[in-house]
Scaffold this motif. Structure first.
Motif, PDB file in Angstrom:
ATOM      1  N   LYS A 198     -43.072  16.118  -1.236  1.00 25.16           N
ATOM      2  CA  LYS A 198     -41.747  15.933  -2.257  1.00 25.16           C
ATOM      3  C   LYS A 198     -41.948  15.163  -3.177  1.00 25.16           C
ATOM      4  CE  LYS A 198     -38.023  18.515   0.765  1.00 25.16           C
ATOM      5  NZ  LYS A 198     -37.248  18.329   1.766  1.00 25.16           N
ATOM      6  N   ALA A 199     -42.665  13.842  -2.799  1.00 26.08           N
ATOM      7  CA  ALA A 199     -42.387  12.163  -3.312  1.00 26.08           C
ATOM      8  C   ALA A 199     -43.160  12.693  -4.829  1.00 26.08           C
ATOM      9  CB  ALA A 199     -42.538  11.764  -2.810  1.00 26.08           C
ATOM     10  N   HIS A 200     -44.234  13.771  -4.706  1.00 27.42           N
ATOM     11  CA  HIS A 200     -44.984  13.890  -5.122  1.00 27.42           C
ATOM     12  C   HIS A 200     -45.825  15.565  -5.988  1.00 27.42           C
ATOM     13  CE1 HIS A 200     -47.294   9.810  -4.414  1.00 27.42           C
ATOM     14  NE2 HIS A 200     -46.724   9.989  -2.752  1.00 27.42           N
ATOM     15  N   ASP A 201     -44.328  15.828  -6.439  1.00 26.17           N
ATOM     16  CA  ASP A 201     -44.030  17.297  -7.036  1.00 26.17           C
ATOM     17  C   ASP A 201     -44.836  17.419  -8.551  1.00 26.17           C
ATOM     18  OD1 ASP A 201     -42.752  16.450  -8.680  1.00 26.17           O
ATOM     19  OD2 ASP A 201     -41.305  16.739  -8.957  1.00 26.17           O
ATOM     20  N   ASN A 202     -45.923  16.924  -8.851  1.00 23.85           N
ATOM     21  CA  ASN A 202     -46.118  16.721  -9.583  1.00 23.85           C
ATOM     22  C   ASN A 202     -48.009  17.502  -9.270  1.00 23.85           C
ATOM     23  OD1 ASN A 202     -46.887  14.594  -9.277  1.00 23.85           O
ATOM     24  ND2 ASN A 202     -47.048  13.877 -11.553  1.00 23.85           N
ATOM     25  N   THR A 203     -48.173  17.320  -8.118  1.00 21.19           N
ATOM     26  CA  THR A 203     -49.561  17.699  -7.499  1.00 21.19           C
ATOM     27  C   THR A 203     -49.083  19.059  -6.585  1.00 21.19           C
ATOM     28  OG1 THR A 203     -49.069  16.092  -5.627  1.00 21.19           O
ATOM     29  CG2 THR A 203     -50.521  15.226  -7.537  1.00 21.19           C
ATOM     30  N   SER A 204     -49.894  19.201  -6.195  1.00 18.20           N
ATOM     31  CA  SER A 204     -49.932  20.785  -4.903  1.00 18.20           C
ATOM     32  C   SER A 204     -50.934  19.809  -3.424  1.00 18.20           C
ATOM     33  CB  SER A 204     -49.938  21.870  -5.398  1.00 18.20           C
ATOM     34  OG  SER A 204     -50.293  23.115  -4.277  1.00 18.20           O
ATOM     35  N   ILE A 205     -50.378  19.971  -2.519  1.00 18.74           N
ATOM     36  CA  ILE A 205     -49.953  19.498  -1.610  1.00 18.74           C
ATOM     37  C   ILE A 205     -50.548  20.200   0.475  1.00 18.74           C
ATOM     38  CG2 ILE A 205     -50.397  17.577   0.403  1.00 18.74           C
ATOM     39  CD1 ILE A 205     -48.543  15.960  -1.587  1.00 18.74           C
ATOM     40  N   GLY A 206     -51.860  20.630   0.430  1.00 18.92           N
ATOM     41  CA  GLY A 206     -52.094  21.775   1.411  1.00 18.92           C
ATOM     42  C   GLY A 206     -52.790  21.336   1.983  1.00 18.92           C
ATOM     43  N   SER A 207     -52.309  21.857   3.420  1.00 16.22           N
ATOM     44  CA  SER A 207     -53.199  21.356   4.950  1.00 16.22           C
ATOM     45  C   SER A 207     -53.437  22.418   5.422  1.00 16.22           C
ATOM     46  CB  SER A 207     -51.956  20.622   5.980  1.00 16.22           C
ATOM     47  OG  SER A 207     -51.053  21.757   6.160  1.00 16.22           O
ATOM     48  N   TYR A 208     -55.104  22.341   5.850  1.00 19.19           N
ATOM     49  CA  TYR A 208     -55.590  23.543   6.625  1.00 19.19           C
ATOM     50  C   TYR A 208     -56.002  22.831   8.154  1.00 19.19           C
ATOM     51  CZ  TYR A 208     -55.265  24.592   1.910  1.00 19.19           C
ATOM     52  OH  TYR A 208     -54.694  24.452   0.247  1.00 19.19           O
ATOM     53  N   PRO A 209     -55.260  23.987   8.809  1.00 15.87           N
ATOM     54  CA  PRO A 209     -56.328  23.481  10.327  1.00 15.87           C
ATOM     55  C   PRO A 209     -57.409  23.970  10.293  1.00 15.87           C
ATOM     56  CG  PRO A 209     -55.032  25.800  10.006  1.00 15.87           C
ATOM     57  CD  PRO A 209     -54.651  24.852   8.709  1.00 15.87           C
ATOM     58  N   GLN A 210     -58.385  23.229  10.984  1.00 19.25           N
ATOM     59  CA  GLN A 210     -59.059  23.055  11.398  1.00 19.25           C
ATOM     60  C   GLN A 210     -59.335  23.771  13.271  1.00 19.25           C
ATOM     61  OE1 GLN A 210     -61.810  20.289   9.466  1.00 19.25           O
ATOM     62  NE2 GLN A 210     -62.058  21.719   8.061  1.00 19.25           N
ATOM     63  N   PHE A 211     -60.480  24.426  13.414  1.00 23.09           N
ATOM     64  CA  PHE A 211     -60.199  24.509  14.971  1.00 23.09           C
ATOM     65  C   PHE A 211     -61.800  24.335  15.342  1.00 23.09           C
ATOM     66  CE2 PHE A 211     -59.870  28.281  18.724  1.00 23.09           C
ATOM     67  CZ  PHE A 211     -59.902  27.423  19.179  1.00 23.09           C
ATOM     68  N   LYS A 212     -61.738  23.139  16.415  1.00 26.97           N
ATOM     69  CA  LYS A 212     -62.815  22.922  17.081  1.00 26.97           C
ATOM     70  C   LYS A 212     -63.129  22.661  18.165  1.00 26.97           C
ATOM     71  CE  LYS A 212     -64.736  20.537  12.300  1.00 26.97           C
ATOM     72  NZ  LYS A 212     -64.907  18.892  11.536  1.00 26.97           N
ATOM     73  N   GLY A 213     -63.635  23.410  18.942  1.00 29.05           N
ATOM     74  CA  GLY A 213     -63.539  23.485  20.389  1.00 29.05           C
ATOM     75  C   GLY A 213     -62.266  23.231  20.728  1.00 29.05           C
ATOM     76  N   ASP A 214     -62.064  23.158  21.380  1.00 24.49           N
ATOM     77  CA  ASP A 214     -59.718  23.035  21.841  1.00 24.49           C
ATOM     78  C   ASP A 214     -59.297  22.263  21.562  1.00 24.49           C
ATOM     79  OD1 ASP A 214     -60.634  20.531  22.603  1.00 24.49           O
ATOM     80  OD2 ASP A 214     -59.676  21.002  24.550  1.00 24.49           O
ATOM     81  N   ARG A 215     -59.553  21.381  19.780  1.00 27.63           N
ATOM     82  CA  ARG A 215     -58.339  20.911  19.440  1.00 27.63           C
ATOM     83  C   ARG A 215     -58.293  21.541  17.831  1.00 27.63           C
ATOM     84  NH1 ARG A 215     -57.447  15.483  21.224  1.00 27.63           N
ATOM     85  NH2 ARG A 215     -57.673  15.857  23.398  1.00 27.63           N
TER      86      ARG A 215
END
Lengths: 255, 255
Positions: A198-215
């Motif tokens: 919200k504070a940086h609306d001239n960027t697009s922020i994505g988050s991508y889960p990575q599944f490694k082992g059990d975490r």
């Protein structure tokens, strides 16, 4: 030419084999990579069967909505290769044996002592007035009508044709993507990361889960066309990770 | 249940990362394989960004056009996970923290001694009245509204959710695909193969060029739901290859 106009694109992948599972598409991911580098925004992809109604509807929707449409598949010599006919109907022009393509192909087959069969002549068919896309791999050209670039489905040929096409397009302001590895799962970062977006609306922020082992870990990616804006968002994200690390029970989100 | 009704499906893959090239989709090909075995015809695939307008338009088009719609992506805990909200708007219902999903997730986090953050609570959100799709990998459920099956984008979770979904669907008459290797390029077989397709219109005959070294070979695939019809088409295709072999200059079509 390189300017700040944001140009948009869609891809239309054509072929029964992509929908039956027989062929796993490789062209979509390659086009996405190439357009990212070229600064063109890929906004939508569709995969349709070798079906005239489906092809015409999709290409007419996409070419009116985006600056460029890139297609793959259906331009070979067999009965199920109906892309040239479908594109001609979509643009309301005749589908012809293009004279220059006929010359290219007839000379190539003559050099090799091979018969220029009716089936092979199908590969010279395209909408009247289309421009060629050179095919350095197997000669039979792709074609361009207005903003639609029609290319082969065989990945080696698609890649070669796309190289020829991209060289002709005006480069847009390139999208910069900065990747920030994050030792927390999305459940830990979701709320603060939402506030950072919200504070940086001239960027697009994505988050991508990575599944490694059990975490689950997360890769956070900040995209934008303005380096200063990306720097500012990155700084806030790193501060968030730092804060979480001090208060955390440990890294990684167990499944 | 297993009957002869032909059921149709579409896939909607949701996520900026698929369009930027950052992530190469693996779910489309997997869904295509699973539906082929289940006897359900995958007719169309769309990939759209994490963009509410794009998601709503695509899902409303596809759910009205096909028997089933399978979606992937956008149901995690972060700000860019907007699939639950978008689906709720598409169906004109409220997006709620589903009580049963809240219980599942709060118990899971309690067992692990982890805080049930606001972000994690987002994973319990779904359109009011939706049914769950169990998630044996990471607990947070997918959901079903009418004919739309909303699943995770992380491939391990998508695969597990899809297994649970497919078990609940009535199996259609399975499509049989028979593959016939052909030592000629499409330019040699195009015309006779087109005639064979016309003579066997209750099958679907595809030909797929394979590029090996400097020659094209072809894989011919006959698809249909009637074994006798497939047998008949296969016999004609093998006769065609035999005829071509006797008259040929050699196998493989040079590029």
């Amino acid at each position: 030419m390189n300017d700040d106009t944001i140009r948009t694109a869609a891809m239309l992948a054509i072929g029964d084999e992509l929908l039956s599972g027989r062929t796993k598409d490789k062209n979509i991911g390659h086009l996405a990579d190439v357009l990212q580098i070229a600064g063109i925004d890929l906004r939508e992809v569709r995969i349709v069967a070798d079906d005239e109604v489906a092809i015409i509807e999709a290409v007419n929707t996409l070419r009116n909505r985006y600056d460029y449409v890139f297609t793959s598949g259906g331009i070979g010599p067999t009965h199920d290769d109906i892309t040239a006919d479908s594109m001609s109907k979509a643009f309301g022009v005749d589908c012809i044996h293009d004279p220059a393509a006929m010359t290219l192909l007839s000379e190539m087959y003559a050099r090799r002592g091979m018969e220029f069969t009716e089936a092979r002549k199908r590969m010279a068919r395209m909408p009247q007035g289309a421009r060629h896309i050179d095919n350095p791999v197997s000669t039979a050209p792709g074609f361009v009508v207005e903003n639609v670039f029609v290319m082969a489905g065989v990945p080696q040929v698609f890649v070669a044709m796309l190289d020829n096409v991209v060289a002709t397009l005006p480069a847009g302001a390139q999208v910069i993507a900065r990747s920030i590895p994050c030792p927390f799962g999305e459940g830990d970062i979701g709320t603060p990361l939402g506030a950072i977006q919200k504070a940086h609306d001239n960027t697009s922020i994505g988050s991508y889960p990575q599944f490694k082992g059990d975490r689950f870990f997360t890769e956070i990616v900040v995209r934008g066309r303005d380096v200063a804006a990306i720097d500012a968002a990155e700084a806030d994200i790193k501060a968030m990770i730092e804060t979480l690390s001090r208060s955390s029970e440990g890294v990684g989100e167990r499944v």
